[in-house]
Design a protein around this motif. Structure first.
Motif, PDB file in Angstrom:
ATOM      1  N   THR A  83       0.642  -1.160  -0.366  1.00  0.00           N
ATOM      2  CA  THR A  83       0.115  -0.266  -0.474  1.00  0.00           C
ATOM      3  C   THR A  83       0.898   0.626   0.110  1.00  0.00           C
ATOM      4  O   THR A  83       0.674   2.620  -0.742  1.00  0.00           O
ATOM      5  CB  THR A  83      -0.882  -0.141   1.560  1.00  0.00           C
ATOM      6  N   ASP A  90      -4.299  -4.905  -5.788  1.00  0.00           N
ATOM      7  CA  ASP A  90      -5.251  -4.075  -7.188  1.00  0.00           C
ATOM      8  C   ASP A  90      -6.797  -4.116  -7.550  1.00  0.00           C
ATOM      9  O   ASP A  90      -7.812  -3.597  -7.893  1.00  0.00           O
ATOM     10  CB  ASP A  90      -4.431  -5.409  -8.635  1.00  0.00           C
ATOM     11  N   HIS A 114     -12.460   2.049  -2.572  1.00  0.00           N
ATOM     12  CA  HIS A 114     -11.762   2.211  -1.822  1.00  0.00           C
ATOM     13  C   HIS A 114      -9.716   2.179  -2.176  1.00  0.00           C
ATOM     14  O   HIS A 114      -9.040   3.234  -1.783  1.00  0.00           O
ATOM     15  CB  HIS A 114     -11.448   0.310  -2.410  1.00  0.00           C
ATOM     16  N   ASN A 115      -9.854   2.960  -3.844  1.00  0.00           N
ATOM     17  CA  ASN A 115      -9.229   3.706  -4.108  1.00  0.00           C
ATOM     18  C   ASN A 115      -9.025   4.831  -3.484  1.00  0.00           C
ATOM     19  O   ASN A 115      -7.590   5.524  -3.004  1.00  0.00           O
ATOM     20  CB  ASN A 115      -9.189   3.361  -5.670  1.00  0.00           C
ATOM     21  N   LYS A 116      -9.833   5.723  -3.198  1.00  0.00           N
ATOM     22  CA  LYS A 116     -10.324   7.017  -2.872  1.00  0.00           C
ATOM     23  C   LYS A 116      -9.437   6.929  -1.243  1.00  0.00           C
ATOM     24  O   LYS A 116      -8.700   7.809  -1.054  1.00  0.00           O
ATOM     25  CB  LYS A 116     -11.288   7.975  -2.937  1.00  0.00           C
ATOM     26  N   TRP A 131      -8.757  -3.312  -4.720  1.00  0.00           N
ATOM     27  CA  TRP A 131      -8.752  -2.277  -4.242  1.00  0.00           C
ATOM     28  C   TRP A 131      -8.837  -1.200  -5.238  1.00  0.00           C
ATOM     29  O   TRP A 131      -9.381  -0.153  -5.338  1.00  0.00           O
ATOM     30  CB  TRP A 131      -8.681  -2.177  -2.750  1.00  0.00           C
ATOM     31  N   MET A 132      -7.375  -0.982  -6.217  1.00  0.00           N
ATOM     32  CA  MET A 132      -6.877   0.029  -6.580  1.00  0.00           C
ATOM     33  C   MET A 132      -8.244  -0.079  -8.460  1.00  0.00           C
ATOM     34  O   MET A 132      -8.451   1.677  -8.672  1.00  0.00           O
ATOM     35  CB  MET A 132      -4.941  -0.340  -7.235  1.00  0.00           C
ATOM     36  N   ASN A 133      -8.564  -0.609  -8.260  1.00  0.00           N
ATOM     37  CA  ASN A 133     -10.066  -1.166  -9.430  1.00  0.00           C
ATOM     38  C   ASN A 133     -11.164  -0.546  -9.189  1.00  0.00           C
ATOM     39  O   ASN A 133     -12.203  -1.027  -9.435  1.00  0.00           O
ATOM     40  CB  ASN A 133      -9.485  -1.712  -9.738  1.00  0.00           C
ATOM     41  N   ASN A 171     -10.694  -0.742   4.458  1.00  0.00           N
ATOM     42  CA  ASN A 171     -11.247  -1.350   3.419  1.00  0.00           C
ATOM     43  C   ASN A 171     -11.282  -2.827   3.496  1.00  0.00           C
ATOM     44  O   ASN A 171     -11.007  -2.791   4.255  1.00  0.00           O
ATOM     45  CB  ASN A 171     -10.224  -1.106   2.463  1.00  0.00           C
TER      46      ASN A 171
END
Length: 212
Positions: free
Chosen positions: A68, A155, A163-165, A157-159, A134
Motif C-alpha cells: 500500500t 489491484d 477503496h482507491n480513494k 482495491w485500486m480498481n 477497506n
C-alpha cells in the motif's frame, strides 16, 4: 572406519541445507522497524509460498501494508505509518467476517462490533475519529507467494473507486492491515486513521498470533 567417517561428514553437511529449504520463517512485529516499502520485495520472507494450513497472518498483513505504501510513494503521497491498533481493528474484523459468515463494513451479528468506530475502540483507540476502512476477499492459486496475494488485493482495491480513494487519501497518517483465511480464500481489511495522535487505552481485542 574411514568410510564411516566420510558418511557421517556427508550427513552433517547436508542437514543445515535441508533445514533451510523446508523450515518456514515467520514475521515478528518488530520487523516493521527494519523493513520498508522500498525493500520488502527483495525480502525472502515475502517470497515464501502461501500454504493453506500454515498461513503466517502477520506476514501477509505486513505485505499488504508495504504494498500500500509502495503505491502511495509512486503517486508522490506521504508514507503511512504502521500502528498496532489499526492492525488489531483490521484483523479482528476480517476474523469476524469469516467466523460469522458475512461480508460488510457493518457487523450486524455483534452489536458491540457493529461499526468501524466500535471496532477501533475495542482495538485500543480511546476516542476514534477520522477513520476509513477497506474490505475485500480473494483467493490464492497454487504457487502464490505472500507478495502475489498482497498484489492481488491491492489491484482489487485500486480498481474500485471507493477503496482507491481511501488508499490515496492525502490525510491518512496511520494504517493497519488484517487478513483471515477461509480455505483457499483470504478475507482482508485495511483500517486507516487520519489523526496525528492516537490516544491508546487497554485493548479488548488482540493482534493476530505470531506463528512459531
Amino acid at each position: 572406519m574411514k568410510q564411516l567417517k566420510k558418511i557421517l561428514i556427508l550427513i552433517i553437511s547436508i542437514l543445515p541445507f535441508s533445514n533451510q529449504v523446508h523450515c518456514q520463517e515467520y514475521w515478528t512485529f518488530d520487523m516493521y522497524e527494519i523493513v520498508s516499502h522500498n525493500d520488502f520485495r527483495t525480502n525472502e520472507l515475502f517470497k515464501q509460498e502461501l500454504i493453506e494450513k500454515d498461513i503466517d497472518i502477520p506476514l501477509l498483513d505486513a505485505a499488504i501494508f508495504f504494498a500500500t505504501n509502495e503505491i502511495r510513494e509512486k503517486k508522490h503521497l506521504s508514507i503511512m505509518k504502521y500502528h498496532k491498533c489499526c492492525e488489531i481493528a483490521a484483523y479482528n474484523h476480517s476474523k469476524r467476517m469469516v467466523e460469522k459468515k458475512f461480508f460488510s463494513h457493518t457487523n450486524k451479528k455483534e452489536r458491540k462490533r457493529r461499526t468501524p468506530n466500535d471496532r477501533a475502540k475495542l482495538a485500543g483507540i480511546e476516542s476514534p475519529s477520522a477513520w476509513a476502512e477497506n474490505i475485500a476477499y480473494n483467493y490464492f492459486d497454487e504457487g502464490d507467494t505472500y507478495l502475489d496475494m498482497a498484489d492481488k488485493l491491492l489491484d482489487q482495491w485500486m480498481n474500485s473507486p471507493g477503496h482507491n480513494k481511501n488508499i490515496v487519501d492525502k490525510t491518512n497518517i496511520y494504517i493497519g492491515s488484517g487478513i483471515y483465511p477461509k480455505g483457499e480464500y483470504i478475507y482482508a481489511t485495511q483500517f486507516f486513521y487520519r489523526s496525528s495522535n492516537i490516544t491508546e487505552k487497554k485493548a479488548v481485542d488482540k493482534l493476530p498470533p505470531l506463528n512459531k
